[in-house]
Scaffold this active site. Structure first.
Site, PDB file in Angstrom:
ATOM      1  N   TYR A 108     -26.955  25.298  24.973  1.00  0.00           N
ATOM      2  CA  TYR A 108     -26.124  25.014  24.004  1.00  0.00           C
ATOM      3  C   TYR A 108     -26.210  25.958  22.715  1.00  0.00           C
ATOM      4  O   TYR A 108     -26.870  27.121  23.097  1.00  0.00           O
ATOM      5  CB  TYR A 108     -26.476  23.416  23.549  1.00  0.00           C
ATOM      6  CG  TYR A 108     -25.512  22.557  22.798  1.00  0.00           C
ATOM      7  CD1 TYR A 108     -24.128  22.708  23.153  1.00  0.00           C
ATOM      8  CD2 TYR A 108     -25.967  22.143  21.419  1.00  0.00           C
ATOM      9  CE1 TYR A 108     -23.409  21.951  22.354  1.00  0.00           C
ATOM     10  CE2 TYR A 108     -24.960  21.342  20.937  1.00  0.00           C
ATOM     11  CZ  TYR A 108     -23.625  21.329  21.287  1.00  0.00           C
ATOM     12  OH  TYR A 108     -22.634  20.427  20.528  1.00  0.00           O
ATOM     13  N   LYS A 163     -11.632  10.992  47.531  1.00  0.00           N
ATOM     14  CA  LYS A 163     -11.398  12.464  48.099  1.00  0.00           C
ATOM     15  C   LYS A 163     -12.713  13.305  47.391  1.00  0.00           C
ATOM     16  O   LYS A 163     -13.115  14.105  48.014  1.00  0.00           O
ATOM     17  CB  LYS A 163      -9.896  13.016  47.726  1.00  0.00           C
ATOM     18  CG  LYS A 163      -8.790  12.187  48.196  1.00  0.00           C
ATOM     19  CD  LYS A 163      -8.370  13.041  49.549  1.00  0.00           C
ATOM     20  CE  LYS A 163      -7.064  11.858  50.145  1.00  0.00           C
ATOM     21  NZ  LYS A 163      -6.579  12.276  51.295  1.00  0.00           N
ATOM     22  N   ALA A 266       6.626  14.107  52.019  1.00  0.00           N
ATOM     23  CA  ALA A 266       5.762  15.177  51.764  1.00  0.00           C
ATOM     24  C   ALA A 266       5.149  15.749  53.200  1.00  0.00           C
ATOM     25  O   ALA A 266       5.232  16.718  53.519  1.00  0.00           O
ATOM     26  CB  ALA A 266       4.631  14.811  50.745  1.00  0.00           C
ATOM     27  N   ASN A 357      -0.952   5.277  56.604  1.00  0.00           N
ATOM     28  CA  ASN A 357      -2.272   4.500  56.060  1.00  0.00           C
ATOM     29  C   ASN A 357      -1.630   3.477  54.964  1.00  0.00           C
ATOM     30  O   ASN A 357      -0.907   3.689  54.460  1.00  0.00           O
ATOM     31  CB  ASN A 357      -3.069   5.530  55.313  1.00  0.00           C
ATOM     32  CG  ASN A 357      -3.757   6.463  56.257  1.00  0.00           C
ATOM     33  OD1 ASN A 357      -4.283   6.057  57.284  1.00  0.00           O
ATOM     34  ND2 ASN A 357      -3.707   7.673  55.976  1.00  0.00           N
ATOM     35  N   ASN A 387      -6.045  13.974  56.980  1.00  0.00           N
ATOM     36  CA  ASN A 387      -6.458  15.127  56.348  1.00  0.00           C
ATOM     37  C   ASN A 387      -7.537  15.478  55.766  1.00  0.00           C
ATOM     38  O   ASN A 387      -8.214  16.684  55.329  1.00  0.00           O
ATOM     39  CB  ASN A 387      -5.349  15.474  55.354  1.00  0.00           C
ATOM     40  CG  ASN A 387      -5.246  14.364  54.405  1.00  0.00           C
ATOM     41  OD1 ASN A 387      -5.857  13.842  54.151  1.00  0.00           O
ATOM     42  ND2 ASN A 387      -4.123  14.025  53.767  1.00  0.00           N
TER      43      ASN A 387
HETATM   44  N1  LIG Z   1      -3.234  10.125  58.393  1.00  0.00           N
HETATM   45  C1  LIG Z   1      -3.060  11.177  57.421  1.00  0.00           C
HETATM   46  O1  LIG Z   1      -3.787  12.247  57.271  1.00  0.00           O
HETATM   47  C2  LIG Z   1      -1.946  11.134  56.212  1.00  0.00           C
HETATM   48  C3  LIG Z   1      -1.967  12.128  55.494  1.00  0.00           C
HETATM   49  C4  LIG Z   1      -0.716  11.880  54.613  1.00  0.00           C
HETATM   50  C5  LIG Z   1       0.088  10.966  54.620  1.00  0.00           C
HETATM   51  N2  LIG Z   1      -0.077   9.967  55.425  1.00  0.00           N
HETATM   52  C6  LIG Z   1       0.579   8.607  55.202  1.00  0.00           C
HETATM   53  O2  LIG Z   1       1.884   8.791  55.748  1.00  0.00           O
HETATM   54  C7  LIG Z   1       2.866   8.137  54.841  1.00  0.00           C
HETATM   55  C8  LIG Z   1       3.786   8.992  54.197  1.00  0.00           C
HETATM   56  O3  LIG Z   1       3.082  10.021  53.116  1.00  0.00           O
HETATM   57  P1  LIG Z   1       3.612  10.848  52.374  1.00  0.00           P
HETATM   58  O4  LIG Z   1       2.628  11.533  51.447  1.00  0.00           O
HETATM   59  O5  LIG Z   1       4.581  11.964  52.988  1.00  0.00           O
HETATM   60  O6  LIG Z   1       4.830  10.068  51.364  1.00  0.00           O
HETATM   61  P2  LIG Z   1       6.290  10.393  50.975  1.00  0.00           P
HETATM   62  O7  LIG Z   1       6.700   9.307  49.877  1.00  0.00           O
HETATM   63  O8  LIG Z   1       6.436  11.673  50.373  1.00  0.00           O
HETATM   64  O9  LIG Z   1       7.178  10.202  52.283  1.00  0.00           O
HETATM   65  C9  LIG Z   1       7.276   9.007  52.679  1.00  0.00           C
HETATM   66  C10 LIG Z   1       8.655   9.212  53.705  1.00  0.00           C
HETATM   67  O10 LIG Z   1       8.763   7.997  54.516  1.00  0.00           O
HETATM   68  C11 LIG Z   1      10.240   7.682  54.613  1.00  0.00           C
HETATM   69  N3  LIG Z   1      10.170   6.072  54.961  1.00  0.00           N
HETATM   70  C12 LIG Z   1       9.847   5.157  54.395  1.00  0.00           C
HETATM   71  N4  LIG Z   1      10.036   3.924  55.054  1.00  0.00           N
HETATM   72  C13 LIG Z   1      10.756   4.559  56.185  1.00  0.00           C
HETATM   73  C14 LIG Z   1      11.159   3.971  57.462  1.00  0.00           C
HETATM   74  N5  LIG Z   1      11.152   2.695  57.612  1.00  0.00           N
HETATM   75  N6  LIG Z   1      11.734   4.771  58.552  1.00  0.00           N
HETATM   76  C15 LIG Z   1      11.738   5.926  58.258  1.00  0.00           C
HETATM   77  N7  LIG Z   1      11.207   6.631  57.145  1.00  0.00           N
HETATM   78  C16 LIG Z   1      10.869   5.919  56.280  1.00  0.00           C
HETATM   79  C17 LIG Z   1      10.520   7.792  53.162  1.00  0.00           C
HETATM   80  O11 LIG Z   1      12.022   7.734  52.643  1.00  0.00           O
HETATM   81  C18 LIG Z   1      10.009   9.202  52.758  1.00  0.00           C
HETATM   82  O12 LIG Z   1      10.734  10.337  53.099  1.00  0.00           O
HETATM   83  C19 LIG Z   1       1.962   7.167  54.111  1.00  0.00           C
HETATM   84  O13 LIG Z   1       1.809   6.178  54.926  1.00  0.00           O
HETATM   85  C20 LIG Z   1       0.701   8.206  54.044  1.00  0.00           C
HETATM   86  O14 LIG Z   1      -0.523   7.131  53.969  1.00  0.00           O
HETATM   87  C21 LIG Z   1      -1.138   9.831  56.190  1.00  0.00           C
HETATM   88  O1  LIG Z   2      -5.896   9.288  52.193  1.00  0.00           O
HETATM   89  C1  LIG Z   2      -5.838   9.305  53.108  1.00  0.00           C
HETATM   90  O2  LIG Z   2      -6.477   8.584  54.030  1.00  0.00           O
HETATM   91  C2  LIG Z   2      -5.092  10.366  54.064  1.00  0.00           C
HETATM   92  C3  LIG Z   2      -3.636  10.754  53.296  1.00  0.00           C
HETATM   93  O3  LIG Z   2      -3.963  11.506  52.219  1.00  0.00           O
HETATM   94  C4  LIG Z   2      -3.006   9.637  52.844  1.00  0.00           C
HETATM   95  O4  LIG Z   2      -2.430   9.552  51.809  1.00  0.00           O
HETATM   96  O5  LIG Z   2      -2.711   8.724  53.619  1.00  0.00           O
HETATM   97 MG   LIG Z   3      -2.725  11.310  50.387  1.00  0.00          MG
END
Ligand SMILES: NC(=O)c1ccc[n+]([C@@H]2O[C@H](COP(=O)([O-])OP(=O)(O)OC[C@H]3O[C@@H](n4cnc5c(N)ncnc54)[C@H](O)[C@@H]3O)[C@@H](O)[C@H]2O)c1
Ligand SMILES: O=C(O)C[C@H](O)C(=O)O
Ligand SMILES: [Mg+2]
Length: 467
Positions: A108, A163, A266, A357, A387
């Site tokens: 410090y 995370k 996303a 999720n 991820n």
């Molecule tokens: N397993 C993993 O590592 C992992 C990583 C990232 C995201 N995810 C999961 O994926 C999902 C989306 O995450 P994101 O960050 O892309 O969110 P986001 O909000 O950017 O995208 C979600 C998309 O899903 C669409 N959607 C919603 N309901 C729907 C339906 N009934 N039919 C078709 N499309 C539909 C929405 O319009 C949107 O475009 C979440 O459930 C998240 O937990 C999982």
């Molecule tokens: O958080 C997680 O388990 C994975 C991913 O980043 C999500 O948003 O679902």
């Molecule tokens: Mg996430």
């Protein structure tokens, strides 16, 4: 079925109820009492903590059974998951103790001033003389938290703390959760830029689309530290890794298969881009209103981009139509959209990654009988495609070589590295992707990232083991 340990804090009026009534009510509702602690003894009123082992489907029945008894007040219900979150999941630790005035004058005032001046004269010294070298911000605005949606910055914090724990435990990276109370793209960009000097990298998390694309692109242009939207690229990388191995299991090739990606947010956009880069020739992106088709007119900039790609199919239809005949289904949308009858219509030896999720697009029990390779994002089923297999190693590598950015060759190298952890001999329907506890994952991803960063000229330092 998942089991949980819940702790019921009960205030008992002993003239109205005795503990035997409580025990039999809990047991009838499907719970097993595993311990009882007396919190406040008393002849008339006593407070006890009763720990109950119970299937998560019966949890509410146990609570209702207690509430229905006269002479009992249910003060509180907590479970192990909640207890693990008490007070948050991370803390900040100094790297050296301050035992006396001498130490104080070093870490410090006045000693610290000389270090400040040195960094002022050569800003690159921030990497050797501050936490910048090993620290990442995990930034969210709370708009797309898991599949829970826009639950706000406070409610997003447990995911961001999780995370940060994983960054530290798996890759030794110090990560700090930043939950922003704004959903305005410009304000988010401005705020992240303003806080960036102390960080060696920015992990964007759970920021909804389409704002996430502009936020990431603009920050990558304006800052010289890696900006990585985990839900886009972390997810796409781990999907490609899983798919490379799943295709080997079923004996199909990337350029032969028809792939349906559901949820073009996303994660979905980045997955589609990476699939096209990996050589997929038949792609069907689907969102809420059905298939996004070649030649379609979309205001969403990334959907418009997809509509221009020759590999995207031109036939319109709902998810239930589109999944028919598909070789691969990748879900990054929300839980419970499909049933066994949907996946039954897929091509022979189908691959389903239901990655929403916490609830996957299809209940594993319904999918597994009809699908050759099945994966979810969760840790309680085989083949966890999440991820978490990506971000720790990506940032370990990027920080070690002081990468300015994380580019496409680095992402592809990371996907191949993850896939390579599962050997040809080990590979099977139930094991296409390594466990996050496999120590090879972070090491291989880190090395792949460093190598690709050096080859593509974005590294600013060659780590000792690469010299
Ligand atoms: N397993 C993993 O590592 C992992 C990583 C990232 C995201 N995810 C999961 O994926 C999902 C989306 O995450 P994101 O960050 O892309 O969110 P986001 O909000 O950017 O995208 C979600 C998309 O899903 C669409 N959607 C919603 N309901 C729907 C339906 N009934 N039919 C078709 N499309 C539909 C929405 O319009 C949107 O475009 C979440 O459930 C998240 O937990 C999982
Ligand atoms: O958080 C997680 O388990 C994975 C991913 O980043 C999500 O948003 O679902
Ligand atoms: Mg996430």
């Amino acid at each position: 079925m998942a089991y949980n340990s819940i702790i019921l804090r009960l205030e008992l009026s002993l003239n109205q109820v005795n503990f035997g009534d409580v025990a039999s009510a809990i047991s009838k509702a499907g719970g097993d009492i595993t311990s009882i602690d007396i919190i406040r003894p008393g002849h008339e009123v006593t407070v006890r903590d009763v720990t109950v082992h119970v299937a998560d489907t019966a949890e509410s029945k146990v609570v209702e059974a207690i509430k229905s008894l006269d002479g009992i007040r249910l003060v509180n219900v907590s479970d192990r998951t909640f207890l693990a979150h008490l007070g948050g999941k991370i803390s900040v630790q100094p790297t050296l103790p301050i035992k006396n005035r001498d130490d104080l004058s070093i870490v410090y005032t006045p000693g610290v001033a000389r270090v400040c001046t040195a960094i002022h004269e050569d800003p690159q010294k921030a990497y050797s003389l501050t936490i910048k070298r090993n620290t990442v911000a995990v930034v969210t605005d709370g708009t797309a938290v898991l599949g829970l949606g826009d639950i706000g910055p406070h409610a997003a914090a447990p995911v961001m703390e999780g995370k940060a724990m994983l960054f530290k435990q798996l890759a030794g990276v110090d990560a700090f959760p930043i939950c922003l109370d704004t959903q305005d793209t410009e304000e988010i960009i401005r705020t992240i830029k303003a806080i960036s000097p102390i960080f060696g990298g920015i992990n964007l998390e759970d920021i909804s689309s389409p704002r996430c694309f502009e936020i990431e692109t603009r920050l990558s242009e304006d800052l010289d530290i890696p900006i990585f939207h985990d839900d886009q690229h972390g997810t796409a990388i781990v999907v490609i890794a899983g798919l490379l191995n799943a295709l080997k299991v079923v004996g199909k090739r990337m350029d032969q298969v028809r792939i349906v990606v559901n949820g073009i947010g996303a994660a979905g956009v980045s997955i589609c881009k990476m699939l096209l880069a990996a050589g997929v020739k038949r792609l069907v992106p689907v969102d809420r209103d059905g298939a996004i088709i070649r030649g379609g007119d979309y205001s969403h900039p990334m959907w418009a981009w997809l509509a221009e790609q020759p590999q995207v199919e031109a036939n319109p239809g709902s998810l239930h139509d589109m999944i028919s005949g598909a070789d691969v289904f990748i879900g990054v949308s929300r839980g419970g959209l499909l049933g066994g009858n949907d996946v039954q219509k897929m091509a022979r030896d189908s691959i389903v990654f239901a990655m929403a999720n916490p609830e996957p697009e299809i209940d594993p029990k319904e999918a597994i009988p009809h699908v050759r390779v099945f994966a979810t994002g969760r840790s309680d089923y085989p083949n966890q495609i999440n991820n978490v297999l990506v971000f720790p190693g990506i940032f370990r590598g990027a920080l070690d070589c002081r990468a300015r950015r994380i580019n496409e060759p680095m992402k592809l190298a990371a996907a191949r590295a993850i896939a390579s952890v599962v050997s040809e001999r080990e590979l099977n329907d139930q094991y296409i992707i390594p466990s996050i506890f496999n120590e090879q994952v972070v090491i291989k991803v880190r090395n792949a990232i460093v190598e690709a960063a050096i080859l593509t000229g974005v590294s600013r330092r060659i780590p000792h083991d690469f010299r």
